[in-house]
Design an enzyme around this catalytic site. Sequence first.
Site, PDB file in Angstrom:
ATOM      1  CE1 TYR A 161       3.030   1.460   5.119  1.00 18.28           C
ATOM      2  CE2 TYR A 161       0.928   2.483   5.669  1.00 18.28           C
ATOM      3  CZ  TYR A 161       1.798   1.963   4.729  1.00 18.28           C
ATOM      4  OH  TYR A 161       1.438   1.946   3.404  1.00 18.28           O
ATOM      5  CB  ALA A 195      -7.862  -5.300  -4.629  1.00 17.06           C
TER       6      ALA A 195
END
Length: 297
Positions: A161, A195
């Site tokens: 990643y 979030a």
Amino acid sequence: MNTDLTGRTVVVAGAGGGGIGTAVAAAVGAAGAHVVAVDRDPERLAPAVERLRAAGASVAPVVADVLDAADRAAVVAAAREAPAPLYGLVTVAGGIAAPYWGPTLDVDPGRWREVVALNLDYVAFLGAELARLIVDGGGPGAVVAVSSVSGIGAAPFHAPYGAAKAGLISLVRTLALEWSEHGIRVNAVAPGTIATPTSGAAADPGRDRAAVPLGRRGRPEEVAGAVLFLLSDLAAYVTGQCLAVDGGMSVKGAHLADDNTPVFVTDPAMRAAMRGGADRPEPSGSEASATAAEPPA
């Protein structure tokens, strides 16, 4: 200049799910753009499209897997058929699932290629296909790729990643130069800990405060605001850049403690002075004070 995108079409890849992509689609829709909202999961895409339409935005949903050439062709077709000229592309789709985390010593080549394809390859392919449409239409245009702080610093235990997101930043710089003659700007944003429904809310506020200089996780809307800036005429002279939207994570060195003071400064009076809790200590000599504050070689 302002953030008005009226009369322009913007493709958002990864618009479903209620996270960064959904927030980006909402932001560009509110700015007046016709939004081509793309996601491979129709159940994730539908609520995002409802949100856009409820807000009065013009939107064309496209269920497509951006890793599939035929599906990418459907995205290009939707952009070509849009009521306004294609202007922008935002590539949000990406990520790394839990099974793909682990030591690089044990990396599986197949899984490595999957992660790189999802976070880097499709951006090059879809970007080129849509950029050709912008060029054929006479431009101008703007591309914003969503990278990550894992592409700026190290990415332990999620190396594929991090490597893909770092490659994405390099790709952005290259395309910015190649496509500048066509009036297409190419930039990236690098979110920190955000979030989202995928990442979860801030379950450990103490840990977040220690890791993030601003003391909290970011909100998807805060990343969307940076994307909107880079798409808009406010950034008309900005290309080839990566804007970190990370609460300061990428500039916090490993030598800094939770309170952002250098760990190598151990003298209590000096640390108190740093934090504004005491008068600065009187130096006993230039060499002594330099030694007390100097980081190890």
